[in-house]
Design a protein around this motif. Structure first.
Motif, mmCIF file in Angstrom:
data_model
loop_
_atom_site.group_PDB
_atom_site.id
_atom_site.type_symbol
_atom_site.label_atom_id
_atom_site.label_comp_id
_atom_site.label_asym_id
_atom_site.label_seq_id
_atom_site.Cartn_x
_atom_site.Cartn_y
_atom_site.Cartn_z
ATOM 1 N N MET A 223 10.829 3.878 59.469
ATOM 2 C CA MET A 223 11.530 5.000 58.839
ATOM 3 C C MET A 223 12.483 5.672 59.823
ATOM 4 O O MET A 223 13.496 6.245 59.416
ATOM 5 N N SER A 224 12.178 5.600 61.113
ATOM 6 C CA SER A 224 13.021 6.250 62.116
ATOM 7 C C SER A 224 14.208 5.390 62.526
ATOM 8 O O SER A 224 15.096 5.862 63.249
ATOM 9 N N THR A 225 14.258 4.129 62.073
ATOM 10 C CA THR A 225 15.322 3.223 62.508
ATOM 11 C C THR A 225 16.107 2.591 61.361
ATOM 12 O O THR A 225 17.265 2.214 61.550
ATOM 13 N N ASP A 226 15.488 2.466 60.189
ATOM 14 C CA ASP A 226 16.077 1.647 59.124
ATOM 15 C C ASP A 226 16.644 2.438 57.957
ATOM 16 O O ASP A 226 17.101 1.842 56.977
ATOM 17 N N THR A 227 16.611 3.759 58.011
ATOM 18 C CA THR A 227 17.152 4.562 56.913
ATOM 19 C C THR A 227 18.490 5.159 57.326
ATOM 20 O O THR A 227 18.700 5.478 58.508
ATOM 21 N N PRO A 228 19.442 5.333 56.390
ATOM 22 C CA PRO A 228 20.758 5.885 56.735
ATOM 23 C C PRO A 228 20.630 7.300 57.291
ATOM 24 O O PRO A 228 19.984 8.154 56.687
ATOM 25 N N SER A 229 21.252 7.549 58.442
ATOM 26 C CA SER A 229 21.122 8.860 59.073
ATOM 27 C C SER A 229 22.441 9.406 59.592
ATOM 28 O O SER A 229 22.457 10.434 60.271
ATOM 29 N N GLY A 230 23.570 8.735 59.282
ATOM 30 C CA GLY A 230 24.842 9.214 59.777
ATOM 31 C C GLY A 230 24.820 9.291 61.289
ATOM 32 O O GLY A 230 24.345 8.383 61.971
ATOM 33 N N ALA A 231 25.309 10.407 61.837
ATOM 34 C CA ALA A 231 25.286 10.599 63.284
ATOM 35 C C ALA A 231 24.093 11.426 63.755
ATOM 36 O O ALA A 231 24.021 11.810 64.916
ATOM 37 N N MET A 232 23.159 11.707 62.833
ATOM 38 C CA MET A 232 21.935 12.386 63.246
ATOM 39 C C MET A 232 21.153 11.445 64.156
ATOM 40 O O MET A 232 21.203 10.220 63.999
ATOM 41 N N GLU A 233 20.435 12.023 65.105
ATOM 42 C CA GLU A 233 19.762 11.208 66.117
ATOM 43 C C GLU A 233 18.239 11.304 65.970
ATOM 44 O O GLU A 233 17.689 12.391 65.816
ATOM 45 N N PHE A 234 17.588 10.135 66.028
ATOM 46 C CA PHE A 234 16.133 10.055 65.940
ATOM 47 C C PHE A 234 15.646 8.997 66.927
ATOM 48 O O PHE A 234 16.105 7.855 66.886
ATOM 49 N N ALA A 235 14.735 9.380 67.803
ATOM 50 C CA ALA A 235 14.129 8.391 68.687
ATOM 51 C C ALA A 235 13.208 7.495 67.861
ATOM 52 O O ALA A 235 12.593 7.931 66.888
ATOM 53 N N GLU A 236 13.120 6.229 68.237
ATOM 54 C CA GLU A 236 12.254 5.298 67.522
ATOM 55 C C GLU A 236 10.806 5.743 67.659
ATOM 56 O O GLU A 236 10.313 5.997 68.755
ATOM 57 N N GLU A 237 10.119 5.848 66.528
ATOM 58 C CA GLU A 237 8.731 6.308 66.526
ATOM 59 C C GLU A 237 7.769 5.132 66.663
ATOM 60 O O GLU A 237 7.979 4.074 66.072
ATOM 61 N N ALA A 238 6.715 5.352 67.428
ATOM 62 C CA ALA A 238 5.653 4.354 67.560
ATOM 63 C C ALA A 238 4.456 4.818 66.737
ATOM 64 O O ALA A 238 3.953 5.928 66.931
ATOM 65 N N TRP A 239 4.033 3.993 65.795
ATOM 66 C CA TRP A 239 2.898 4.315 64.934
ATOM 67 C C TRP A 239 1.783 3.308 65.174
ATOM 68 O O TRP A 239 2.029 2.111 65.309
ATOM 69 N N ASP A 240 0.555 3.818 65.196
ATOM 70 C CA ASP A 240 -0.624 2.965 65.323
ATOM 71 C C ASP A 240 -1.725 3.543 64.438
ATOM 72 O O ASP A 240 -1.487 4.477 63.655
ATOM 73 N N ALA A 241 -2.928 3.002 64.564
ATOM 74 C CA ALA A 241 -4.027 3.439 63.692
ATOM 75 C C ALA A 241 -4.327 4.922 63.868
ATOM 76 O O ALA A 241 -4.602 5.631 62.885
ATOM 77 N N ALA A 242 -4.258 5.411 65.101
ATOM 78 C CA ALA A 242 -4.557 6.824 65.342
ATOM 79 C C ALA A 242 -3.524 7.730 64.675
ATOM 80 O O ALA A 242 -3.873 8.770 64.101
ATOM 81 N N ARG A 243 -2.270 7.322 64.726
ATOM 82 C CA ARG A 243 -1.225 8.150 64.119
ATOM 83 C C ARG A 243 -1.320 8.111 62.598
ATOM 84 O O ARG A 243 -1.082 9.123 61.928
ATOM 85 N N ILE A 244 -1.670 6.957 62.038
ATOM 86 C CA ILE A 244 -1.882 6.880 60.586
ATOM 87 C C ILE A 244 -3.032 7.779 60.177
ATOM 88 O O ILE A 244 -2.952 8.505 59.168
#
Length: 360
Positions: A223-244
């Motif tokens: 979601m942090s890399t593959d959705t249209p965001s224009g020039a808004m900036e988002f660092a790539e998020e790391a998700w694992d079992a704990a974050r879920i």
């Protein structure tokens, strides 16, 4: 600190529970939040109860949330928030300032913004980003560099512009009438099923079953890399079992219901598309469609239509008294808007995505 007489930006106490002795100001913050959203939108579909919002304010290892209430002469009149993500390489801070309309045009917002910018600098962040709804209004309009959508140059837009922000993107809020016919949803689901023979549907309620945790985590990270965001900036998020698990608990701990509808590639077992529907304990309130994504490598098989339609049809048995579903999409995300419009979602609101890069 502001020099406006009687004005205070008081750090928000996050109570252990809504029944705790120190929960009074948190409860009042939520009441004022709901009143502000009602003023902006004209409806109460964005309202939430204090106990349902509280889990979203608890400390997390994934970001730091700085929060204040705006107090004038002892009365809570608004709130301030600055979120600092902990992702590796993140240079962003995300913020909000929300004030009751009767307090506007007195310099309170600008005084609050000084606190926002100072907090961002203190945390080493140079990219400040914020979103706001801009209700329909006559007069001049602003368009983002994406070339999609526009908003009125209203009081809120002028505030952002005055403080050095640029409008980078417009997001459309849309609603689907859950009280109407589902005939077109059923037809579109049948078409999608015929086009997606290499995939099967899977659904679950939070908490996420163990067999789906890894696949769901991977999709959430996209979601942090593959959705249209224009020039808004988002660092790539790391998700694992704990974050879920933490993500799911934000809903389940407060008695909210989260339904995930996903498409699974039959040959590999990979989860490759998903849609989320959420409702609070009051099943007569509006439903919120949160994240929806089809992984890039699996697009072109009507999986977006598949998971959206299957989710809506299942939702009739989950919250039959909920009046509508609300969702948000970037105006340039035409593939997803095409799906929404075909299903029957209609525009109800437009948000501006605003950005400023601080000088060294």
């Amino acid at each position: 600190m502001s020099t406006i007489t009687g004005l205070e930006f008081r750090p928000l106490v996050i109570p252990a529970s809504i029944d705790a002795g120190d929960a009074t100001e948190f409860v009042e913050m939520v009441r004022v939040r709901n009143e502000i959203y009602l003023e902006i939108s004209g409806h109460g579909d964005e309202a939430i109860t204090p106990d349902e919002l509280l889990p979203h304010y608890r400390p997390t290892e994934y970001s730091t949330r700085h929060s204040w209430i705006v107090v004038e002469q002892g009365e809570v009149i608004g709130r301030i928030g600055v979120d600092i993500p902990h992702e590796e390489g993140s240079n962003e801070a995300f913020w909000l300032i929300e004030l009751l309309r009767r307090t506007w045009s007195r310099g309170i917002g600008s005084a609050a913004y000084e606190l926002v910018e100072r907090t961002a600098r203190d945390n080493g962040r140079a990219v400040l980003q914020s979103w706001a709804e801009h209700p329909a209004a006559d007069g001049p309009r602003l368009a983002p560099p994406t070339g999609f959508g526009s908003i009125p140059e209203d009081h809120i837009a002028r505030f952002y512009l005055r403080h050095g922000y640029t409008l980078e993107q417009v997001e459309r809020g849309s609603a689907f009438d859950l009280t109407g016919s589902f005939g077109e949803v059923e037809r579109l689901l049948a078409v999608a099923e015929a086009a997606s023979g290499d995939y099967r549907l899977v659904q679950w309620f939070a908490p996420t079953p163990a067999e789906h945790v890894d696949g769901y985590a991977w999709m959430k990270s996209r979601m942090s890399t593959d959705t249209p965001s224009g020039a808004m900036e988002f660092a790539e998020e790391a998700w694992d079992a704990a974050r879920i698990a933490e993500h799911d608990a934000k809903y389940t701990d407060a008695g909210r219901t989260l339904l995930v509808t996903a498409a699974q590639h039959i040959a590999t077992g990979e989860l490759c598309a998903f849609n989320e529907l959420v409702i609070g304990k009051d099943r007569t309130e509006a439903t919120h469609q949160e994240d929806t994504l089809v992984l890039k490598e699996h697009r072109g098989h009507k999986l977006g239509t598949l998971v959206k339609c299957a989710g809506l049809l299942a939702w009739r048995g989950v919250a039959p008294a909920s009046p509508r579903v609300i969702t948000y999409n970037a105006e340039e995300n035409r593939p997803m808007l095409d799906i929404n419009e075909a299903i029957g979602f209609a525009p109800i609101a437009y948000d501006g995505a605003w950005k400023k890069v601080l000088d060294d």
